[in-house]
Write a protein that holds these residues in place. Structure first.
Motif, short mmCIF file in Angstrom:
data_model
loop_
_atom_site.label_atom_id
_atom_site.label_comp_id
_atom_site.label_asym_id
_atom_site.label_seq_id
_atom_site.Cartn_x
_atom_site.Cartn_y
_atom_site.Cartn_z
N UNK A 85 85.41 67.62 45.06
CA UNK A 85 84.24 67.90 44.21
C UNK A 85 84.33 69.27 43.57
N UNK A 86 84.77 70.26 44.33
CA UNK A 86 84.91 71.61 43.79
C UNK A 86 85.94 71.64 42.66
N UNK A 87 87.04 70.93 42.86
CA UNK A 87 88.09 70.89 41.84
C UNK A 87 87.56 70.27 40.55
N UNK A 88 86.79 69.19 40.69
CA UNK A 88 86.23 68.52 39.52
C UNK A 88 85.23 69.42 38.80
N UNK A 89 84.39 70.10 39.56
CA UNK A 89 83.39 70.97 38.94
C UNK A 89 84.06 72.12 38.20
N UNK A 90 85.08 72.71 38.78
CA UNK A 90 85.79 73.79 38.11
C UNK A 90 86.44 73.29 36.81
N UNK A 91 87.02 72.10 36.87
CA UNK A 91 87.62 71.51 35.68
C UNK A 91 86.57 71.30 34.59
N UNK A 92 85.42 70.75 34.95
CA UNK A 92 84.37 70.47 33.97
C UNK A 92 83.82 71.76 33.37
N UNK A 93 83.60 72.76 34.20
CA UNK A 93 83.12 74.04 33.68
C UNK A 93 84.13 74.63 32.70
N UNK A 94 85.40 74.53 33.03
CA UNK A 94 86.44 75.09 32.16
C UNK A 94 86.51 74.38 30.81
N UNK A 95 85.99 73.15 30.78
CA UNK A 95 86.00 72.37 29.54
C UNK A 95 84.62 72.33 28.89
N UNK A 96 83.75 73.25 29.29
CA UNK A 96 82.49 73.42 28.59
C UNK A 96 81.42 72.40 28.88
N UNK A 97 81.57 71.65 29.95
CA UNK A 97 80.55 70.66 30.32
C UNK A 97 79.37 71.39 30.94
N UNK A 98 78.16 70.95 30.61
CA UNK A 98 76.98 71.67 31.10
C UNK A 98 76.84 71.55 32.61
N UNK A 99 76.12 72.49 33.19
CA UNK A 99 76.04 72.61 34.65
C UNK A 99 75.40 71.40 35.30
#
Length: 213
Positions: A85-99
């Protein structure tokens, strides 16, 4: 990769392509194929139950749900679901997906092995769990048509011995952190895999605590 399988379109956005390339670089073929089947079964469940979901986010959740089993987390003290889950969240944040969306994916992955909870949360959380459970243990198997199942397995095959190889992949991803399996289905994996594993028992912990009564 075929873009439409069993009536489901494989996401082809920049985010989806980046997620696939990221996971393909760190996950075994066995787990990658499982993740892709998970997405398809999850999406079909969403269509059947008329749930409103974001296909890109569902795709990311399905792709990342087992990356915490990777060797790079061999020193992690977390449950593998948390590392995933942490890996996915970091990936999404890095690609500009909202929190909010990133947290929804985080919850979906973190809870995918916790029976009884996902069905009462967002559509994304519900569907990632449903897709995983269908591919791993055949949950609601006959709610999918034979044509749907065959099309998915043809596109993303279950390798020979998939059931035992999947259990081995789980076990090898958790054997260094057996304490994290307490209270989860993961304890069953190590119980079968490791003859020296002794699972914690909640009643034993209560009765053996430092409290005098």
């Amino acid at each position: 990769m075929k873009r439409s399988i069993a009536g489901v379109e494989i996401p082809d956005s920049a985010l989806a392509r980046a997620a696939f390339e990221h996971v393909r670089g760190i996950e075994s073929e066995l787990l990658l194929q499982h993740a892709l089947r998970t997405f398809l079964f999850a999406a079909l469940t969403g269509f059947r139950e008329a749930l409103d979901f974001d296909a890109d986010l569902l795709y990311v959740g399905a792709l990342f749900h087992n990356v915490g089993l990777n060797l790079r987390f061999s020193r992690s003290p977390n449950r593998f679901e948390i590392d995933s889950a942490n890996e996915a969240r970091e990936f999404l944040r890095a690609h500009g997906v909202d929190e909010f969306a990133a947290e929804d994916v985080w919850n979906a992955i973190a809870l995918h092995t916790t029976p009884g909870i996902p069905d009462h949360m967002s559509a994304l959380v519900t569907l990632v769990s449903a897709g995983v459970q269908m591919d791993v243990r055949g949950a609601r198997y006959y709610e999918f048509t034979a044509q749907q199942r065959d099309a998915i397995v043809h596109a993303f095959p279950r390798e020979r011995g998939f059931k035992t190889r999947l259990i081995e992949a789980y076990a090898r991803g958790m054997e260094h952190r057996p304490e994290t399996t307490f209270g989860t289905v993961n304890a069953d994996v190590l119980d079968r895999w490791d003859p020296d594993y002794r699972r914690l028992n909640f009643c034993g912990l209560v009765l053996g605590s430092e409290w005098p009564n």
